[in-house]
Scaffold this active site. Structure first.
Site, PDB file in Angstrom:
ATOM      1  CG  ASP A 136     -97.094 -36.412 -50.852  1.00  0.00           C
ATOM      2  OD1 ASP A 136     -97.284 -36.566 -52.074  1.00  0.00           O
ATOM      3  OD2 ASP A 136     -96.601 -37.301 -50.127  1.00  0.00           O
ATOM      4  CD  GLN A 178     -89.605 -34.997 -53.084  1.00  0.00           C
ATOM      5  OE1 GLN A 178     -89.692 -35.922 -53.858  1.00  0.00           O
ATOM      6  NE2 GLN A 178     -89.552 -33.739 -53.492  1.00  0.00           N
ATOM      7  NE  ARG A 215     -89.871 -44.160 -55.683  1.00  0.00           N
ATOM      8  CZ  ARG A 215     -90.361 -43.011 -56.141  1.00  0.00           C
ATOM      9  NH1 ARG A 215     -91.329 -43.018 -57.025  1.00  0.00           N
ATOM     10  NH2 ARG A 215     -89.893 -41.863 -55.725  1.00  0.00           N
ATOM     11  CG  HIS A 224     -89.426 -39.692 -50.905  1.00  0.00           C
ATOM     12  ND1 HIS A 224     -88.251 -40.096 -51.529  1.00  0.00           N
ATOM     13  CD2 HIS A 224     -90.216 -39.201 -51.902  1.00  0.00           C
ATOM     14  CE1 HIS A 224     -88.351 -39.852 -52.827  1.00  0.00           C
ATOM     15  NE2 HIS A 224     -89.520 -39.312 -53.081  1.00  0.00           N
TER      16      HIS A 224
HETATM   17  N1   CP Z   1     -91.283 -36.916 -55.916  1.00  0.00           N
HETATM   18  C1   CP Z   1     -90.954 -38.088 -56.460  1.00  0.00           C
HETATM   19  O1   CP Z   1     -90.323 -38.936 -55.835  1.00  0.00           O
HETATM   20  O2   CP Z   1     -91.364 -38.247 -57.741  1.00  0.00           O
HETATM   21  P1   CP Z   1     -91.409 -39.638 -58.528  1.00  0.00           P
HETATM   22  O3   CP Z   1     -92.386 -40.512 -57.796  1.00  0.00           O
HETATM   23  O4   CP Z   1     -91.861 -39.283 -59.906  1.00  0.00           O
HETATM   24  O5   CP Z   1     -90.041 -40.239 -58.515  1.00  0.00           O
HETATM   25  N1  NVA Z   2     -96.491 -39.921 -50.651  1.00  0.00           N
HETATM   26  C1  NVA Z   2     -96.300 -40.151 -52.058  1.00  0.00           C
HETATM   27  C2  NVA Z   2     -95.026 -39.540 -52.514  1.00  0.00           C
HETATM   28  C3  NVA Z   2     -94.748 -39.660 -53.991  1.00  0.00           C
HETATM   29  C4  NVA Z   2     -93.415 -39.094 -54.374  1.00  0.00           C
HETATM   30  C5  NVA Z   2     -96.316 -41.637 -52.354  1.00  0.00           C
HETATM   31  O1  NVA Z   2     -95.711 -42.404 -51.592  1.00  0.00           O
HETATM   32  O2  NVA Z   2     -96.925 -42.045 -53.327  1.00  0.00           O
END
Ligand code: CP
Ligand code: NVA
Length: 310
Positions: free
Chosen positions: A227, A135, A105, A132
């Site tokens: 989101d 997800q 990440r 992502h």
């Molecule tokens: N949705 C998601 O990726 O959650 P986290 O940021 O908590 O990992």
């Molecule tokens: N769009 C959000 C998703 C979090 C899971 C972010 O990148 O913070």
């Protein structure tokens, strides 16, 4: 580089592998419910490298690896000092000698690409500024569990044209679902992201649409996707962005404009009272976000199942 060895973005995978992964995830979920645990990844390890915070992704990868008989290793970005203490190239080469896969990440999509290029282990994108895919695959699993036949279903993404929107769009394009984005003017997805998916939409008989107001977008939707308006790393934009996004809140009023059967989901974490109200979040008849959080565990096991096979 063979992107099919990795999960850098969903567009790199074909429809067959996406459906297969969702199928494996549903089977593994049922098996765990019956107390059956596979030993598929016995003796294998994955490295978890997270430059941004996480609840769901890090926990579900750790638990998932354990459920498959393997072991996750947490890598500490501060200690590793990427591009400061050591080059990406050397880090990727060393990690390849110890772990069987890397879950990353980070901010830039180019970092997951570089790690994939310089190492010789599968790299899984656990969220970048642009994508992502884990997800989106979890969302795909929930869609199959809820609707069975998902081709022709319409997903209305209400909010920012962000990383989650890009991956959900790519999922829809691959699986023949319609994708509609409703966002304030200027917050659409990047043109090049959309253009890469348009041929897939065409091939699979579904459509991409964008609206600058939410009511029209939800009219034919089977599910609304929510989101945060401000993603991790954009915190400085919170004040300026909020005013533009207020009309794009998912609330009971907006739901009245959608078909009666329409569901809602959110990738989480949610800012209750901003992009989605408490009333919608707590309406568990329509809100599938906790099912989607649960699906993260099983779909990521399925991703590991596919990629760490060699
Ligand atoms: N949705 C998601 O990726 O959650 P986290 O940021 O908590 O990992
Ligand atoms: N769009 C959000 C998703 C979090 C899971 C972010 O990148 O913070």
């Amino acid at each position: 580089m063979d992107n099919f060895r990795h999960l850098l973005r969903l567009r790199d995978w074909d429809t067959e592998r996406i459906l297969n992964t969702i199928g494996i995830a549903i089977r593994l979920k049922n098996e765990v419910k019956n107390g059956i645990y596979s030993e598929r990844l016995k003796g294998k390890t994955i490295g978890l490298f997270f430059e941004k915070p996480s609840l769901r992704t890090i926990t579900s990868f750790q638990v998932g690896m354990h459920q498959l008989g393997g072991m996750p290793v947490t890598l500490e970005p501060k200690s590793i000092g990427l591009n400061q203490r050591e080059s990406v190239k050397d880090i990727a080469r060393c990690l390849s000698r110890w772990v069987n896969g890397l879950v990353v990440r980070c901010f830039k999509q180019t970092l997951v690409e570089q790690l994939a290029e310089h190492g010789n282990i599968p790299v899984i994108n656990a969220l970048t500024d642009e994508h992502h895919p884990c997800q989106a695959l979890a969302f795909g699993q929930v869609m199959v569990e809820q609707f069975g036949e998902i081709q022709g279903k319409t997903v209305a993404f209400i909010g920012d044209g962000n990383n989650v929107a890009n991956s959900v769009m790519e999922l829809c394009a691959k699986l023949g679902m319609n994708f509609t984005l409703a966002c304030p003017k200027g917050f659409e997805q990047k043109k090049e992201e959309i253009e890469l998916s348009l041929p897939e939409f065409k091939k699979n008989g579904s459509k991409y649409k964008v609206f600058n107001e939410p009511k029209e977008a939800v009219k034919n939707a089977d599910i609304l996707y929510s989101d945060v308006w401000v993603s991790m790393g954009q915190e400085g934009q919170k004040k300026s962005k909020q005013n533009y996004f207020l009309p794009f809140q998912i609330n009971d009023e907006l739901l009245k404009q959608a078909p009666e059967h329409c569901k809602v989901t959110h990738c989480l974490p949610a800012n209750r009272g901003e992009e989605i109200t408490d009333s919608v979040m707590d309406n568990l008849q329509i809100n599938l976000c906790y099912e989607e959080a649960e699906a993260r565990l099983h779909v990521q096991k399925a991703i590991l199942w596919e990629l760490l096979n060699g």
